[in-house]
Design an enzyme around this catalytic site. Structure first.
Site, mmCIF file in Angstrom:
data_model
loop_
_atom_site.group_PDB
_atom_site.id
_atom_site.type_symbol
_atom_site.label_atom_id
_atom_site.label_comp_id
_atom_site.label_asym_id
_atom_site.label_seq_id
_atom_site.Cartn_x
_atom_site.Cartn_y
_atom_site.Cartn_z
ATOM 1 N N ASN A 9 46.788 54.823 59.937
ATOM 2 C CA ASN A 9 47.386 55.156 58.643
ATOM 3 C C ASN A 9 46.595 54.389 57.596
ATOM 4 O O ASN A 9 46.773 53.181 57.434
ATOM 5 C CB ASN A 9 48.865 54.739 58.636
ATOM 6 C CG ASN A 9 49.487 54.906 57.258
ATOM 7 O OD1 ASN A 9 48.908 55.562 56.383
ATOM 8 N ND2 ASN A 9 50.658 54.314 57.062
ATOM 9 N N LYS A 11 46.755 54.645 54.452
ATOM 10 C CA LYS A 11 47.488 54.422 53.191
ATOM 11 C C LYS A 11 46.579 54.784 51.995
ATOM 12 O O LYS A 11 45.841 55.749 52.079
ATOM 13 C CB LYS A 11 48.013 52.983 53.117
ATOM 14 C CG LYS A 11 48.771 52.588 54.380
ATOM 15 C CD LYS A 11 49.522 51.301 54.247
ATOM 16 C CE LYS A 11 50.110 50.936 55.604
ATOM 17 N NZ LYS A 11 51.045 49.830 55.536
ATOM 18 N N GLU A 97 57.351 52.666 53.665
ATOM 19 C CA GLU A 97 56.941 52.495 52.265
ATOM 20 C C GLU A 97 57.469 53.657 51.422
ATOM 21 O O GLU A 97 57.848 53.480 50.263
ATOM 22 C CB GLU A 97 55.408 52.372 52.180
ATOM 23 C CG GLU A 97 54.964 51.013 52.711
ATOM 24 C CD GLU A 97 53.560 50.962 53.272
ATOM 25 O OE1 GLU A 97 52.763 51.887 53.041
ATOM 26 O OE2 GLU A 97 53.260 49.973 53.969
ATOM 27 N N GLU A 167 58.654 51.284 63.594
ATOM 28 C CA GLU A 167 57.931 50.297 62.789
ATOM 29 C C GLU A 167 58.928 49.350 62.129
ATOM 30 O O GLU A 167 59.476 49.672 61.066
ATOM 31 C CB GLU A 167 57.119 51.009 61.705
ATOM 32 C CG GLU A 167 56.094 51.974 62.247
ATOM 33 C CD GLU A 167 54.967 52.178 61.254
ATOM 34 O OE1 GLU A 167 53.829 51.838 61.592
ATOM 35 O OE2 GLU A 167 55.230 52.636 60.132
ATOM 36 N N GLY A 173 52.249 45.062 57.798
ATOM 37 C CA GLY A 173 51.350 44.425 56.841
ATOM 38 C C GLY A 173 51.597 42.941 56.665
ATOM 39 O O GLY A 173 51.073 42.319 55.745
ATOM 40 N N SER A 212 51.552 45.521 62.298
ATOM 41 C CA SER A 212 50.525 44.503 62.577
ATOM 42 C C SER A 212 49.939 44.620 63.972
ATOM 43 O O SER A 212 49.678 43.602 64.638
ATOM 44 C CB SER A 212 51.079 43.091 62.321
ATOM 45 O OG SER A 212 51.457 42.962 60.959
HETATM 46 C C1 PEP Z 1 51.892 50.970 58.865
HETATM 47 O O1 PEP Z 1 51.895 50.933 57.665
HETATM 48 O O2 PEP Z 1 52.230 52.011 59.442
HETATM 49 C C2 PEP Z 1 51.497 49.770 59.589
HETATM 50 C C3 PEP Z 1 51.906 49.631 60.815
HETATM 51 O O3 PEP Z 1 50.743 48.831 58.911
HETATM 52 P P1 PEP Z 1 50.090 47.494 59.526
HETATM 53 O O4 PEP Z 1 49.416 47.867 60.814
HETATM 54 O O5 PEP Z 1 49.132 47.034 58.480
HETATM 55 O O6 PEP Z 1 51.221 46.537 59.746
#
Ligand code: PEP
Length: 249
Positions: A9, A11, A97, A167, A173, A212
């Protein structure tokens, strides 16, 4: 039994030129990853360029969002048919988000998931609790409620095409990952909930962990019984790190 699915992803990162450069470095690194599904979700503006760059590969194209309507006066929105025409085979819906920053609710997410399936695009439906909710022992309530609402419009005979991404919001993040055991506990709960909601398809539905995920924790996460893949933000922006995640051991 369930084919692992590793999804990036991106973003709001990368121009067309940056996406093309990523593909050039990344594709040789995953050329032998034949036993998994690899997915990249770039920004809308980059879908077409990335589609060209991925054409000769097995890597799937995804969008990060969609509007459930097919056309009309929805300024700034993108319809499922537009994503189908670009060659998207997956689309993320209900990312935390979007839930937190843009107020998206389960019924809107459910409409998106159903509209995507109508265009033969597989929805990646995101669920997950906040830190406050976890600390109040509400994780299962929150995640169960999100599943009930966000998957409410999935026809039973299409349920296997859905991907669920668990998630935990506190892990996105932040560099804080759920331990593999913590993630597995929620994944097992999700599969049980899917069984009650969607029947036998629950055994075939892939459940990704996101939050993460990095090269140094992916192997332990992927070793868990009910973790069938990863949805990766930050660590998907560099070809080498995302390739290491795709080539998990
Ligand atoms: C995400 O936004 O789907 C995500 C898991 O971000 P990160 O890996 O940066 O935590």
């Amino acid at each position: 039994m369930r084919r692992p699915i590793l999804a990036a992803n991106w973003k709001m990162h990368k121009t067309c030129a940056e996406a093309q450069a990523f593909a050039e470095s990344f594709l040789p690194l995953v050329a032998h990853a034949n036993a998994v599904d690899v997915v990249i979700a770039p920004p809308f503006t980059t879908l077409s360029a990335l589609a060209d760059a991925l054409r000769a590969s097995q890597v799937h194209l995804a969008a990060q969002n969609v509007n459930p309507e097919e056309k009309g006066a929805f300024t700034g929105e993108i319809a499922p048919g537009m994503l189908e025409a670009l060659g998207c085979s997956y689309t993320i819906v209900g990312h935390s988000e979007r839930r937190a920053l843009y107020g998206e609710q389960d019924d809107f997410i459910a409409a998106k998931a159903a509209a995507l399936l109508a265009r033969n695009i597989r929805p990646i439906v995101c669920v997950g609790e906040t830190l406050d909710e976890r600390e109040a022992s509400r994780t299962f309530d929150v995640v169960g409620g999100q599943l009930t609402g966000s998957l409410a419009s999935i026809p039973a005979d299409r349920a296997e095409e859905v991907v669920v991404a668990y998630e935990p919001v506190w892990a996105i993040g932040t560099g804080k990952t759920a331990t593999p055991e913590m993630a597995q506990e929620v994944h097992a709960f999700i599969r049980e909930h899917l069984g009650k909601q969607l029947g036998a398809a629950a055994e075939a539905i892939r459940i990704q962990y996101g939050g993460s995920v990095k090269p140094d924790n992916v192997d332990a996460l992927m070793a868990q019984t009910d973790i069938d893949g990863a949805l990766v933000g930050g660590a998907s922006l560099e070809p080498e790190t995302f390739a290491r995640i795709v080539n998990f051991e």
